[in-house]
Motif scaffolding. Structure first.
Motif, PDB file in Angstrom:
ATOM      1  N   ALA A 163       0.833  -1.208   0.000  1.00  0.00           N
ATOM      2  CA  ALA A 163       0.000   0.000   0.000  1.00  0.00           C
ATOM      3  C   ALA A 163       0.867   1.256   0.000  1.00  0.00           C
ATOM      4  CB  ALA A 163      -0.930   0.002   1.216  1.00  0.00           C
ATOM      5  N   PHE A 164       1.913   1.268   0.813  1.00  0.00           N
ATOM      6  CA  PHE A 164       2.787   2.438   0.880  1.00  0.00           C
ATOM      7  C   PHE A 164       3.542   2.616  -0.434  1.00  0.00           C
ATOM      8  CE2 PHE A 164       6.634   4.750   1.988  1.00  0.00           C
ATOM      9  CZ  PHE A 164       6.065   5.881   2.556  1.00  0.00           C
ATOM     10  N   GLU A 165       3.979   1.528  -1.025  1.00  0.00           N
ATOM     11  CA  GLU A 165       4.687   1.616  -2.305  1.00  0.00           C
ATOM     12  C   GLU A 165       3.779   2.199  -3.391  1.00  0.00           C
ATOM     13  OE1 GLU A 165       7.395  -1.049  -5.337  1.00  0.00           O
ATOM     14  OE2 GLU A 165       6.166  -2.083  -3.848  1.00  0.00           O
ATOM     15  N   GLN A 166       2.511   1.809  -3.405  1.00  0.00           N
ATOM     16  CA  GLN A 166       1.573   2.363  -4.382  1.00  0.00           C
ATOM     17  C   GLN A 166       1.439   3.874  -4.209  1.00  0.00           C
ATOM     18  OE1 GLN A 166      -1.892  -0.054  -3.697  1.00  0.00           O
ATOM     19  NE2 GLN A 166      -1.117  -1.740  -4.933  1.00  0.00           N
ATOM     20  N   THR A 167       1.470   4.332  -2.965  1.00  0.00           N
ATOM     21  CA  THR A 167       1.410   5.773  -2.705  1.00  0.00           C
ATOM     22  C   THR A 167       2.658   6.456  -3.250  1.00  0.00           C
ATOM     23  OG1 THR A 167       0.078   5.427  -0.728  1.00  0.00           O
ATOM     24  CG2 THR A 167       1.217   7.541  -0.903  1.00  0.00           C
ATOM     25  N   LEU A 168       3.824   5.863  -3.036  1.00  0.00           N
ATOM     26  CA  LEU A 168       5.066   6.446  -3.561  1.00  0.00           C
ATOM     27  C   LEU A 168       5.021   6.533  -5.083  1.00  0.00           C
ATOM     28  CD1 LEU A 168       7.742   4.612  -1.358  1.00  0.00           C
ATOM     29  CD2 LEU A 168       7.083   7.024  -1.213  1.00  0.00           C
ATOM     30  N   VAL A 169       4.569   5.474  -5.722  1.00  0.00           N
ATOM     31  CA  VAL A 169       4.479   5.451  -7.184  1.00  0.00           C
ATOM     32  C   VAL A 169       3.484   6.508  -7.673  1.00  0.00           C
ATOM     33  CG1 VAL A 169       3.717   4.066  -9.162  1.00  0.00           C
ATOM     34  CG2 VAL A 169       5.185   3.048  -7.404  1.00  0.00           C
ATOM     35  N   ARG A 170       2.303   6.537  -7.062  1.00  0.00           N
ATOM     36  CA  ARG A 170       1.257   7.487  -7.446  1.00  0.00           C
ATOM     37  C   ARG A 170       1.738   8.935  -7.337  1.00  0.00           C
ATOM     38  NH1 ARG A 170      -2.247   6.089  -3.939  1.00  0.00           N
ATOM     39  NH2 ARG A 170      -2.039   7.848  -2.546  1.00  0.00           N
ATOM     40  N   CYS A 171       2.559   9.211  -6.336  1.00  0.00           N
ATOM     41  CA  CYS A 171       3.038  10.578  -6.097  1.00  0.00           C
ATOM     42  C   CYS A 171       4.358  10.879  -6.804  1.00  0.00           C
ATOM     43  CB  CYS A 171       3.180  10.828  -4.603  1.00  0.00           C
ATOM     44  SG  CYS A 171       1.596  10.785  -3.748  1.00  0.00           S
ATOM     45  N   GLY A 172       4.901   9.908  -7.515  1.00  0.00           N
ATOM     46  CA  GLY A 172       6.121  10.133  -8.278  1.00  0.00           C
ATOM     47  C   GLY A 172       7.378  10.293  -7.440  1.00  0.00           C
ATOM     48  N   LEU A 222       9.276  15.510   0.110  1.00  0.00           N
ATOM     49  CA  LEU A 222       9.499  14.225  -0.554  1.00  0.00           C
ATOM     50  C   LEU A 222       9.213  14.270  -2.042  1.00  0.00           C
ATOM     51  CD1 LEU A 222       7.875  11.837   2.086  1.00  0.00           C
ATOM     52  CD2 LEU A 222      10.281  12.416   1.816  1.00  0.00           C
ATOM     53  N   ARG A 223       8.401  15.236  -2.466  1.00  0.00           N
ATOM     54  CA  ARG A 223       8.011  15.262  -3.892  1.00  0.00           C
ATOM     55  C   ARG A 223       8.551  16.474  -4.593  1.00  0.00           C
ATOM     56  NH1 ARG A 223       1.808  14.456  -2.377  1.00  0.00           N
ATOM     57  NH2 ARG A 223       2.486  14.890  -0.307  1.00  0.00           N
ATOM     58  N   HIS A 279       1.948  13.412   2.739  1.00  0.00           N
ATOM     59  CA  HIS A 279       1.726  14.768   3.250  1.00  0.00           C
ATOM     60  C   HIS A 279       1.924  14.803   4.767  1.00  0.00           C
ATOM     61  CE1 HIS A 279       0.148  18.792   3.646  1.00  0.00           C
ATOM     62  NE2 HIS A 279      -0.711  18.348   4.544  1.00  0.00           N
ATOM     63  N   ILE A 280       1.415  13.811   5.457  1.00  0.00           N
ATOM     64  CA  ILE A 280       1.565  13.733   6.914  1.00  0.00           C
ATOM     65  C   ILE A 280       3.054  13.660   7.278  1.00  0.00           C
ATOM     66  CG2 ILE A 280       1.159  12.263   8.941  1.00  0.00           C
ATOM     67  CD1 ILE A 280      -1.540  11.469   7.553  1.00  0.00           C
ATOM     68  N   ILE A 281       3.822  12.842   6.550  1.00  0.00           N
ATOM     69  CA  ILE A 281       5.264  12.726   6.804  1.00  0.00           C
ATOM     70  C   ILE A 281       5.955  14.067   6.570  1.00  0.00           C
ATOM     71  CG2 ILE A 281       7.423  11.691   5.959  1.00  0.00           C
ATOM     72  CD1 ILE A 281       5.765   9.151   5.336  1.00  0.00           C
ATOM     73  N   GLU A 282       5.613  14.715   5.458  1.00  0.00           N
ATOM     74  CA  GLU A 282       6.253  15.995   5.121  1.00  0.00           C
ATOM     75  C   GLU A 282       6.000  17.045   6.197  1.00  0.00           C
ATOM     76  OE1 GLU A 282       6.430  15.991   0.263  1.00  0.00           O
ATOM     77  OE2 GLU A 282       4.546  16.568   1.209  1.00  0.00           O
ATOM     78  N   VAL A 283       4.777  17.126   6.673  1.00  0.00           N
ATOM     79  CA  VAL A 283       4.432  18.121   7.690  1.00  0.00           C
ATOM     80  C   VAL A 283       5.080  17.768   9.028  1.00  0.00           C
ATOM     81  CG1 VAL A 283       2.527  19.092   9.042  1.00  0.00           C
ATOM     82  CG2 VAL A 283       2.290  18.823   6.557  1.00  0.00           C
TER      83      VAL A 283
END
Length: 163
Positions: A71-80, A162-163, A152-156
């Protein structure tokens, strides 16, 4: 063949000509402070048996991720976000695999399941080892790995981009 090129070959991609530190540590540009604080061993200096063990374990973990890691990997891929999975590091004579490594920002992201409740001391030690070589570790509980806005939660929370 290093881990990254083995995986790229399985994915039908061309191998990277020069080995990368992110998978084998050879070319990692350490700060002077990090060189003093950590002994990083080149991949090629390891025995053939040890390199085979590394490759087998990395492949096993990549081929059989947890649902939270998927699930986390899909988020990374989706967000580039550029990332590497199950990246190997050898620091001060100890072997480590990172769930996800973001080479551009030198961030390790570990997806922590229930086992991590019983190994907090080890996790802190490991995080300090990575900090010594300039890699920040961010730990995410399995439940949070499924959140669509986790990046977004990690970035804040960590004041990073990250992006």
């Amino acid at each position: 063949m290093n881990i990254r090129n083995h995986i790229r070959k399985q994915q039908g991609k061309k191998p990277i000509k020069k080995s990368s530190v992110y998978t084998v540590i050879d070319d990692f540009k350490l700060s002077k402070r990090a060189k003093k604080n950590a002994q990083v061993q080149p991949y090629e200096s390891l025995s053939e048996e040890h390199r085979e063990w590394i490759l087998e374990n990395a492949i096993r973990m990549i081929e059989h991720p947890t649902e939270a890691e998927l699930a986390f990997e899909q988020t990374l891929v989706r967000c580039g976000v550029e990332y590497e999975k199950q990246t190997f590091f050898r620091i001060n004579g100890k072997d480590y695999f990172l769930d996800f490594y973001l080479p551009n920002s030198k961030i390790a992201i570990e997806i922590d399941g229930s086992i991590h409740r019983t190994q907090k001391t080890y996790d802190k030690f490991r995080d300090k080892e990575f900090a010594r070589i300039g890699i920040k570790t961010i730990r995410i509980h399995n439940r949070k790995a499924y959140l669509s806005d986790i990046l977004h939660i990690i970035e804040v929370r960590h004041k990073i981009r990250l992006r």
